[in-house]
Write an enzyme that holds these catalytic residues in place. Structure first.
Site, short mmCIF file in Angstrom:
data_model
loop_
_atom_site.label_atom_id
_atom_site.label_comp_id
_atom_site.label_asym_id
_atom_site.label_seq_id
_atom_site.Cartn_x
_atom_site.Cartn_y
_atom_site.Cartn_z
N ASP A 138 36.27 -10.29 11.28
CA ASP A 138 35.95 -11.44 10.44
C ASP A 138 37.30 -12.04 10.01
O ASP A 138 38.35 -11.42 10.22
CB ASP A 138 35.12 -10.95 9.22
CG ASP A 138 34.69 -12.09 8.29
OD1 ASP A 138 34.75 -13.27 8.69
OD2 ASP A 138 34.30 -11.79 7.13
N GLN A 196 23.64 -11.53 7.53
CA GLN A 196 24.50 -11.48 8.71
C GLN A 196 24.33 -10.16 9.46
O GLN A 196 24.19 -10.13 10.68
CB GLN A 196 25.97 -11.63 8.27
CG GLN A 196 26.98 -11.49 9.39
CD GLN A 196 26.91 -12.64 10.37
OE1 GLN A 196 26.96 -13.79 9.98
NE2 GLN A 196 26.77 -12.33 11.66
N CYS A 202 31.34 -12.64 12.97
CA CYS A 202 30.27 -13.35 12.24
C CYS A 202 30.45 -14.85 12.27
O CYS A 202 29.49 -15.59 12.07
CB CYS A 202 30.21 -12.84 10.80
SG CYS A 202 31.75 -13.03 9.92
N ARG A 241 20.91 -14.95 13.95
CA ARG A 241 20.73 -15.25 12.53
C ARG A 241 19.35 -15.88 12.32
O ARG A 241 18.65 -15.59 11.36
CB ARG A 241 21.81 -16.24 12.04
CG ARG A 241 23.25 -15.75 12.13
CD ARG A 241 23.52 -14.58 11.24
NE ARG A 241 23.19 -14.85 9.86
CZ ARG A 241 23.99 -15.49 8.97
NH1 ARG A 241 25.18 -15.89 9.36
NH2 ARG A 241 23.61 -15.68 7.72
N ARG A 295 24.07 -18.56 -1.97
CA ARG A 295 25.42 -18.19 -1.51
C ARG A 295 26.37 -18.49 -2.66
O ARG A 295 26.48 -19.64 -3.10
CB ARG A 295 25.80 -18.99 -0.26
CG ARG A 295 27.26 -18.86 0.09
CD ARG A 295 27.60 -19.38 1.46
NE ARG A 295 27.10 -18.52 2.50
CZ ARG A 295 27.57 -18.48 3.76
NH1 ARG A 295 28.55 -19.29 4.13
NH2 ARG A 295 27.06 -17.66 4.65
N HIS A 300 27.06 -9.51 2.63
CA HIS A 300 26.46 -10.54 3.48
C HIS A 300 25.32 -9.89 4.28
O HIS A 300 25.40 -9.75 5.49
CB HIS A 300 27.54 -11.12 4.39
CG HIS A 300 27.17 -12.42 5.03
ND1 HIS A 300 25.99 -13.09 4.78
CD2 HIS A 300 27.85 -13.20 5.92
CE1 HIS A 300 25.97 -14.21 5.49
NE2 HIS A 300 27.08 -14.30 6.18
N1 NVA Z 1 34.08 -13.04 4.90
C1 NVA Z 1 33.79 -14.42 5.17
C2 NVA Z 1 32.48 -14.53 5.87
C3 NVA Z 1 32.07 -15.92 6.23
C4 NVA Z 1 30.73 -15.97 6.89
C5 NVA Z 1 33.78 -15.20 3.86
O1 NVA Z 1 33.26 -14.68 2.87
O2 NVA Z 1 34.31 -16.31 3.83
N1 CP Z 2 28.48 -16.22 9.47
C1 CP Z 2 28.13 -17.11 8.51
O1 CP Z 2 27.58 -16.77 7.49
O2 CP Z 2 28.44 -18.39 8.83
P1 CP Z 2 28.34 -19.62 7.84
O3 CP Z 2 29.42 -19.43 6.79
O4 CP Z 2 28.61 -20.81 8.71
O5 CP Z 2 26.99 -19.66 7.22
#
Ligand code: NVA
Ligand code: CP
Length: 306
Positions: free
Chosen positions: A223, A132, A263, A291, A102, A129
């Site tokens: 989101d 997800q 999400c 997930r 990540r 992502h």
């Molecule tokens: N768009 C959000 C998704 C978190 C799971 C982010 O990147 O922070």
């Molecule tokens: N939806 C998602 O990816 O959640 P986290 O940021 O908690 O992993």
């Protein structure tokens, strides 16, 4: 799923339409207990951003497969002191069987994947992502039995989740509508890629009109309005994004059987109301659970579990 062994998942577009369907089928079988797979391998988690669901569901999935998980906290690794990605990647490759990353830039996971021979999974970048969206599609399939021909409307920021939804819906033949404020639309290259993947009868709509997008939709999805790394803009975005909130009025113009997805994590009162999140059309908790099942299917397929 022999064709998936050893591959990377950096973008949802790395999968064919058939592979997405096979992963969803395997995830459903693993979830129901109809199928059980074992794989005594080591998963590394290299997360440069916070995570609850992705970190825990990947870990639980790997343990349930009989494997091990190593949390490679970048803060206590040499990567935080500037060790080049190409060096780190070639070393981790010698210890681990699979690596989920990540991070911010898509280019970084591409470099990891280039230098590491083991499968590299995108566990969220600024661009995509994909894990997800595998869980999201599983959730929609559970609710409606099939995916092709349904309409998913995403409202909010044209971000990583929006990008993977565009690709994922195109791959499974779902109509996809993305409604964002002007200046916050999805990456045009990903929109084009989705249009190229979509069959001629599948709609790929990008608009600034939330009501036109929500009308008759079978899935409403949102989101956060400011993603990780954009926290400084969070307050100034609120008034701009307000018309794109999923609330009771917007839900009323969707299909009467529509479901609502998010999400998570959510900012209640911003992109979604508390009432809709807790309401009868929300499938957000099943989505979060999925997930685990979707990523277990993914790990099993990339590692050749049996
Ligand atoms: N768009 C959000 C998704 C978190 C799971 C982010 O990147 O922070
Ligand atoms: N939806 C998602 O990816 O959640 P986290 O940021 O908690 O992993």
């Amino acid at each position: 799923m022999a064709a998936m062994i050893g591959r990377d998942l950096l973008s949802l577009a790395d999968l064919s339409a058939d592979e997405v369907q096979q992963l969803l089928q395997l995830a459903a079988q693993l979830k129901s207990g109809q199928m059980s797979l074992r794989c005594n391998k080591i998963l590394g988690l290299l997360f440069y951003k916070a995570s609850t669901r992705t970190r825990v569901s990947f870990s639980a999935a790997m343990y349930q497969l009989g494997g091990q998980v190593m949390d490679l906290n970048p803060d206590v690794s040499q990567v935080s002191r500037g060790e080049p990605v190409q060096d780190t990647a070639r070393v981790l490759d010698r210890y681990l069987d699979i690596l989920a990353i990540r991070t911010f830039e898509q280019q970084q996971i591409e470099t990891f994947a280039h230098y590491a021979k083991i499968p590299v999974i995108n566990a969220l970048t600024d661009l995509e992502h994909p894990c997800q969206i595998l869980a999201d599609l599983l959730t929609v399939q559970e609710c409606f039995g099939e995916l092709a021909g349904l309409t998913l409307t995403y409202l909010g920021d044209g971000n990583n989740v929006a990008h993977s939804l565009l690709l994922g819906c195109a791959l499974v033949g779902m109509n996809v509508r993305i409604a964002t404020p002007p200046g916050f639309g999805p990456n045009p290259a990903i929109v084009e890629q989705s249009q190229a993947i979509a069959l001629s009868q599948t709609e790929v709509m990008v608009t600034h009109d939330p009501e036109a997008a929500a009308k008759g939709a079978t899935v409403l999805y949102t989101d956060v309005w400011a993603s990780m790394g954009q926290e400084a803009e969070a307050n100034s975005r609120i008034p701009v994004f307000q018309p794109y909130q999923i609330n009771e009025q917007l839900l009323n113009i969707a299909d009467p059987n529509a479901i609502v997805l998010h999400c998570l994590p959510a900012h209640r009162g911003e992109e979604i109301t508390d009432g809709v999140m807790e309401g009868s059309q929300s499938r957000i908790w099943d989505q979060a659970e999925n997930r685990l099942h979707a990523q277990k299917a993914l790990l099993a397929s990339l590692l050749g579990a049996n």
